[in-house]
Design an enzyme around this catalytic site. Structure first.
Site, short mmCIF file in Angstrom:
data_model
loop_
_atom_site.label_atom_id
_atom_site.label_comp_id
_atom_site.label_asym_id
_atom_site.label_seq_id
_atom_site.Cartn_x
_atom_site.Cartn_y
_atom_site.Cartn_z
N LYS A 36 0.82 -1.22 0.00
CA LYS A 36 0.00 0.00 0.00
C LYS A 36 0.86 1.27 0.00
O LYS A 36 0.65 2.16 -0.83
CB LYS A 36 -0.90 0.01 1.24
CG LYS A 36 -1.45 1.37 1.62
CD LYS A 36 -2.19 1.28 2.93
CE LYS A 36 -2.45 2.52 3.69
NZ LYS A 36 -1.43 3.36 4.19
N ASN A 37 1.82 1.35 0.92
CA ASN A 37 2.53 2.62 1.06
C ASN A 37 3.53 2.88 -0.07
O ASN A 37 4.00 4.00 -0.23
CB ASN A 37 3.17 2.74 2.45
CG ASN A 37 2.11 2.96 3.52
OD1 ASN A 37 0.96 3.33 3.21
ND2 ASN A 37 2.44 2.72 4.77
N ARG A 80 -3.92 10.36 3.30
CA ARG A 80 -2.66 10.98 3.69
C ARG A 80 -1.75 11.17 2.47
O ARG A 80 -1.08 12.18 2.31
CB ARG A 80 -1.96 10.04 4.69
CG ARG A 80 -0.75 10.64 5.34
CD ARG A 80 -1.17 11.61 6.40
NE ARG A 80 -0.10 12.48 6.82
CZ ARG A 80 -0.31 13.66 7.38
NH1 ARG A 80 -1.54 14.11 7.56
NH2 ARG A 80 0.68 14.42 7.75
N CYS A 118 -4.90 8.70 9.21
CA CYS A 118 -5.25 8.08 10.49
C CYS A 118 -4.89 9.05 11.61
O CYS A 118 -3.88 9.75 11.52
CB CYS A 118 -4.44 6.79 10.70
SG CYS A 118 -4.98 5.42 9.70
N ARG A 172 0.36 15.21 12.94
CA ARG A 172 1.01 14.73 11.70
C ARG A 172 1.43 15.92 10.86
O ARG A 172 0.86 16.19 9.79
CB ARG A 172 0.06 13.80 10.93
CG ARG A 172 -0.26 12.53 11.71
CD ARG A 172 -0.97 11.49 10.88
NE ARG A 172 -0.09 10.84 9.92
CZ ARG A 172 -0.45 9.80 9.17
NH1 ARG A 172 -1.67 9.30 9.28
NH2 ARG A 172 0.39 9.26 8.32
N ILE A 200 3.61 18.50 8.36
CA ILE A 200 4.31 18.27 7.09
C ILE A 200 5.42 19.31 6.91
O ILE A 200 5.83 19.62 5.79
CB ILE A 200 3.34 18.28 5.88
CG1 ILE A 200 2.53 19.58 5.86
CG2 ILE A 200 2.44 17.07 5.88
CD1 ILE A 200 1.90 19.83 4.51
N ASP A 201 5.91 19.82 8.05
CA ASP A 201 6.95 20.86 7.97
C ASP A 201 8.21 20.38 7.25
O ASP A 201 8.88 21.17 6.57
CB ASP A 201 7.29 21.36 9.39
CG ASP A 201 7.73 20.22 10.30
OD1 ASP A 201 6.95 19.28 10.48
OD2 ASP A 201 8.86 20.26 10.81
N ASP A 256 3.79 0.57 12.12
CA ASP A 256 2.54 0.08 11.52
C ASP A 256 2.23 -1.37 11.91
O ASP A 256 1.21 -1.91 11.49
CB ASP A 256 2.60 0.23 9.98
CG ASP A 256 2.61 1.68 9.56
OD1 ASP A 256 2.31 2.56 10.41
OD2 ASP A 256 2.92 1.96 8.38
N ARG A 277 -9.09 0.24 3.67
CA ARG A 277 -8.13 1.17 3.05
C ARG A 277 -6.83 0.48 2.72
O ARG A 277 -6.13 0.89 1.80
CB ARG A 277 -7.78 2.30 4.04
CG ARG A 277 -8.82 3.33 4.23
CD ARG A 277 -8.27 4.41 5.15
NE ARG A 277 -6.86 4.58 4.87
CZ ARG A 277 -5.91 4.70 5.78
NH1 ARG A 277 -6.20 4.68 7.04
NH2 ARG A 277 -4.65 4.84 5.41
C1 EPZ Z 1 4.08 6.98 6.59
O1 EPZ Z 1 3.44 8.10 7.15
C2 EPZ Z 1 3.03 5.90 6.45
N1 EPZ Z 1 1.96 6.40 5.60
C3 EPZ Z 1 2.50 5.53 7.83
O2 EPZ Z 1 1.67 4.40 7.64
C4 EPZ Z 1 3.65 5.11 8.75
O3 EPZ Z 1 3.15 4.94 10.06
C5 EPZ Z 1 4.75 6.18 8.77
O4 EPZ Z 1 5.15 6.51 7.42
C6 EPZ Z 1 5.98 5.75 9.54
O5 EPZ Z 1 6.49 4.57 9.00
C7 EPZ Z 1 2.11 6.37 4.27
O6 EPZ Z 1 3.12 5.93 3.74
C8 EPZ Z 1 0.97 6.89 3.46
P1 EPZ Z 1 6.49 10.05 8.67
P2 EPZ Z 1 4.15 9.53 7.13
O7 EPZ Z 1 6.58 11.32 7.90
O8 EPZ Z 1 5.01 9.60 5.94
C9 EPZ Z 1 7.04 13.30 12.21
C10 EPZ Z 1 -0.25 3.10 7.81
O9 EPZ Z 1 -0.81 2.55 8.79
N2 EPZ Z 1 7.02 14.27 11.10
O10 EPZ Z 1 7.53 9.01 8.50
O11 EPZ Z 1 3.09 10.55 7.30
C11 EPZ Z 1 5.69 12.64 12.38
O12 EPZ Z 1 4.84 13.41 13.19
C12 EPZ Z 1 0.26 4.51 7.91
O13 EPZ Z 1 -0.09 2.53 6.71
C13 EPZ Z 1 7.19 15.61 11.38
O14 EPZ Z 1 7.32 16.03 12.54
O15 EPZ Z 1 5.05 9.40 8.43
C14 EPZ Z 1 6.07 11.31 12.97
O16 EPZ Z 1 6.26 11.46 14.37
C15 EPZ Z 1 -0.12 5.18 9.20
N3 EPZ Z 1 7.19 16.49 10.33
C16 EPZ Z 1 7.42 11.00 12.34
O17 EPZ Z 1 7.92 12.24 11.86
C17 EPZ Z 1 7.04 16.09 9.04
O18 EPZ Z 1 7.06 16.94 8.13
C18 EPZ Z 1 7.38 10.02 11.16
O19 EPZ Z 1 6.38 10.42 10.21
C19 EPZ Z 1 6.87 14.72 8.76
C20 EPZ Z 1 6.86 13.83 9.82
#
Ligand code: EPZ
Length: 431
Positions: A22-23, A93, A117, A122, A124-125, A308, A400
């Protein structure tokens, strides 16, 4: 309202075939926006997140052709409309990948802030920091992300150091950089298998990306990408979910179409708990015939234990002998499922990012609500291991990310069925 009804207690026996990741799919499909020509994408999972992202591309003017149940052809050569529909984008997302892809191809993007979710904050900075370092102007207002390249249509490229390891930011910056004028370097990049898959997809269409799978990724922008064929990797988390299901319910199951290396972090924990895991070329044979023991688990970016998989391993630990400590190392709030598990007799205490699970002899079936995708999958696992009947609502979350989960589990002996009862699904924001 549609529910899953599970009568627990059956050990699982047989074979489960794992679908495409999926991801990876939700990044690779938007990546087709960068390509001039037809992208044939194989091993695409049939899940609602993929349906949504394909729908968004259609709304932008892409030709999308479903070739068969796991193959799709996407041609974005004639995209004209670059405004992403709000109602679709906010449900998923992965719609944030449209910012990187549109910026790369057209030098301009206007995308609604993504849904997702509810796992705590979450932000996106890091995505925005990356685009800015590459020469874009980015503004967030009125629920939209506006990004553009001032005075020209190609991003210059640049040096990006991520403050934390972010899967989404790493992939989004790769997308934005693929067609940039110069080179982009991402430091402290995420290393998940789907990062490598996106890089392989883009490279197979003519991009020049090196280092994916390590923490430094170098992207030399190229003039254009051309069409081609690509097959998505198997889903690490789907496979891990069925591995946890065999651990919790017992039995012997061959999990086929996997890359065993991607599952090492999950295999190691299950073996520590007393589950037999036999590695084959593209399959794992799981066997659990005696009681499981306790373990401690801390979730981390790849190659650590995946966040996950945290709710699913928790479901198995609820019926393991002894007390396990679970530490969530990625998200602020990923224990919303715990109250539902408690309804089933689980003994879990949560303090911030730490959950202490005292294994019980058996869980008991109960009506419960799937609060997000992986929590929903974990509730199925708990239901399979429980005595009596478990009814799970909110299953649109599960659909999903899991292709035909009910059929796959029923085929290995689980007593699980889909039941529709009068009432409304409370489907709101997903992603
Ligand atoms: C991806 O989310 C996955 N989603 C998530 O899977 C997964 O839990 C996550 O990566 C971690 O492996 C998709 O691929 C669509 P991150 P993502 O940016 O990219 C912080 C599932 O169940 N952060 O790696 O959104 C954030 O808050 C889903 O399939 C910032 O602070 O996750 C978190 O604590 C749920 N600023 C950490 O980094 C940012 O700009 C990791 O988030 C980006 C992230």
């Amino acid at each position: 309202m549609t529910k899953y009804v599970i009568k627990g207690g059956n050990p699982l026996h047989g074979t489960i075939h794992i679908s495409g990741a999926k991801n990876a799919a939700v990044a690779i499909i938007p990546a087709a926006l960068l390509v001039d020509g037809v992208c044939r994408i194989e091993n695409v999972p049939q899940i609602s997140d993929v349906t949504l992202i394909l729908q968004i591309l259609r709304e932008l003017g892409a030709d999308v052709r479903i070739v068969n149940r796991s193959t799709v052809e996407v041609d974005c050569s004639h995209i004209r409309n670059r405004q992403v529909p709000y109602e679709l984008a906010r449900k998923i997302r992965a719609s944030y990948y449209l910012v990187g892809a549109l910026l790369s191809r057209f030098g301009w993007a206007e995308v609604p802030l993504p849904g997702g979710c509810d796992l705590g904050g979450r932000p996106i900075d890091q995505h925005i920091k990356g685009f800015v370092a590459m020469g874009a102007e980015v503004d967030v207002r009125n629920g939209l992300i506006y990004a553009r390249v001032p005075d020209r249509c190609r991003l210059p490229g640049g040096q990006v150091y991520l403050d934390m390891v972010s899967v989404g930011a790493t992939m989004n910056i790769m997308l934005a950089a693929a067609l940039a004028q110069g080179m982009t370097v991402i430091e402290n990049a995420a290393k998940e298998p789907h990062i490598v898959d996106l890089a392989n997809f883009l490279n197979s269409m003519g991009a020049d990306i090196r280092g994916a799978g390590t923490d430094v990724i170098k992207i030399h922008g190229v003039e254009r990408l051309r069409g081609g064929s690509y097959s998505i990797i198997p889903d690490q988390i789907e496979a891990g979910t069925y591995m946890a299901a065999v651990a919790a319910a017992g039995g012997e199951v061959l999990i086929q179409n996997v890359i065993p290396k991607h599952l090492d972090c999950i295999t190691a924990k299950l073996v520590e708990m007393g589950v037999d895991v036999e590695e084959q070329d593209d399959a794992l044979l799981l066997r659990r015939t005696s009681a499981m023991g306790r373990v401690n688990v801390k979730t981390m970016p790849y190659p650590g234990f995946p966040t996950d998989m945290q709710p699913q391993i928790a479901a198995a630990l609820c019926v393991a002998r002894g007390t396990s400590v679970l530490t969530e190392g990625v998200w602020d709030n990923r224990y919303r499922y715990v109250d539902e598990f408690r309804r089933m007799g689980a003994k879990i205490q949560v303090d911030g990012k730490v959950a202490v699970i005292e294994g019980v002899e058996h869980l008991t079936g109960a009506p419960i609500h799937a609060c997000d995708l992986r929590a929903g999958a974990a509730m199925i696992i708990a239901g399979l291991a429980a005595q009596g009947t478990t009814e799970i609502d909110g299953i649109y979350h599960i659909e999903r990310g899991y292709e035909t989960i009910v059929d796959k589990l029923a085929a290995v002996g689980a007593d699980i069925r889909v039941v529709t009862v009068p009432g409304e699904d409370m489907q709101s924001q997903v992603g």
